[in-house]
Motif scaffolding. Structure first.
Motif, PDB file in Angstrom:
ATOM      1  N   LYS A   1       4.764  20.336 -15.710  1.00 25.02           N
ATOM      2  CA  LYS A   1       5.723  19.334 -15.263  1.00 25.02           C
ATOM      3  C   LYS A   1       6.361  19.661 -13.912  1.00 25.02           C
ATOM      4  O   LYS A   1       7.031  18.838 -13.319  1.00 25.02           O
ATOM      5  N   THR A   2       6.113  20.873 -13.444  1.00 26.06           N
ATOM      6  CA  THR A   2       6.703  21.255 -12.156  1.00 26.06           C
ATOM      7  C   THR A   2       5.768  20.976 -10.983  1.00 26.06           C
ATOM      8  O   THR A   2       6.139  21.168  -9.838  1.00 26.06           O
TER       9      THR A   2
ATOM     10  N   LYS B   1       5.837  13.634  -9.686  1.00 21.78           N
ATOM     11  CA  LYS B   1       5.705  14.364 -10.933  1.00 21.78           C
ATOM     12  C   LYS B   1       4.974  13.500 -11.969  1.00 21.78           C
ATOM     13  O   LYS B   1       5.088  12.279 -11.939  1.00 21.78           O
TER      14      LYS B   1
ATOM     15  N   ASP C   1       3.501  18.576  -8.572  1.00 26.05           N
ATOM     16  CA  ASP C   1       3.370  17.202  -8.116  1.00 26.05           C
ATOM     17  C   ASP C   1       1.908  16.771  -8.137  1.00 26.05           C
ATOM     18  O   ASP C   1       1.026  17.513  -7.725  1.00 26.05           O
TER      19      ASP C   1
END
Ligand SMILES: [Zn+2]
Length: 66
Positions: free
Chosen positions: A42-43, A56, A45
């Motif tokens: 989730k971190t 994200k 891009d």
């Protein structure tokens, strides 16, 4: 609430199920490929090759995991 959809019965050859994903860009609405691993980071891009936006995974319009 989620934007993720998992396609059922895509395990045609018995391998690689869940490895290929389609992302719908929230800016240009075009679809492009990613991997499930990237989506679950989730971190990280995602990069849209069509409009060159970065976003994200949870910001994508729709995600299909095939
Ligand atoms: Zn785009």
């Amino acid at each position: 609430m989620t934007n993720k959809t998992a396609l059922p019965n895509q395990n045609i050859s018995g391998e690689k199920k869940g490895n290929i994903s389609w992302i719908q860009c929230n800016f240009c609405e075009q679809w492009f490929h990613s991997t499930k691993e990237l989506i679950e980071f989730k971190t990280i891009d995602l990069y849209c090759p069509n409009c060159h936006e970065e976003f994200k995974p949870e910001k994508s319009k729709k995600i299909i995991i095939a």
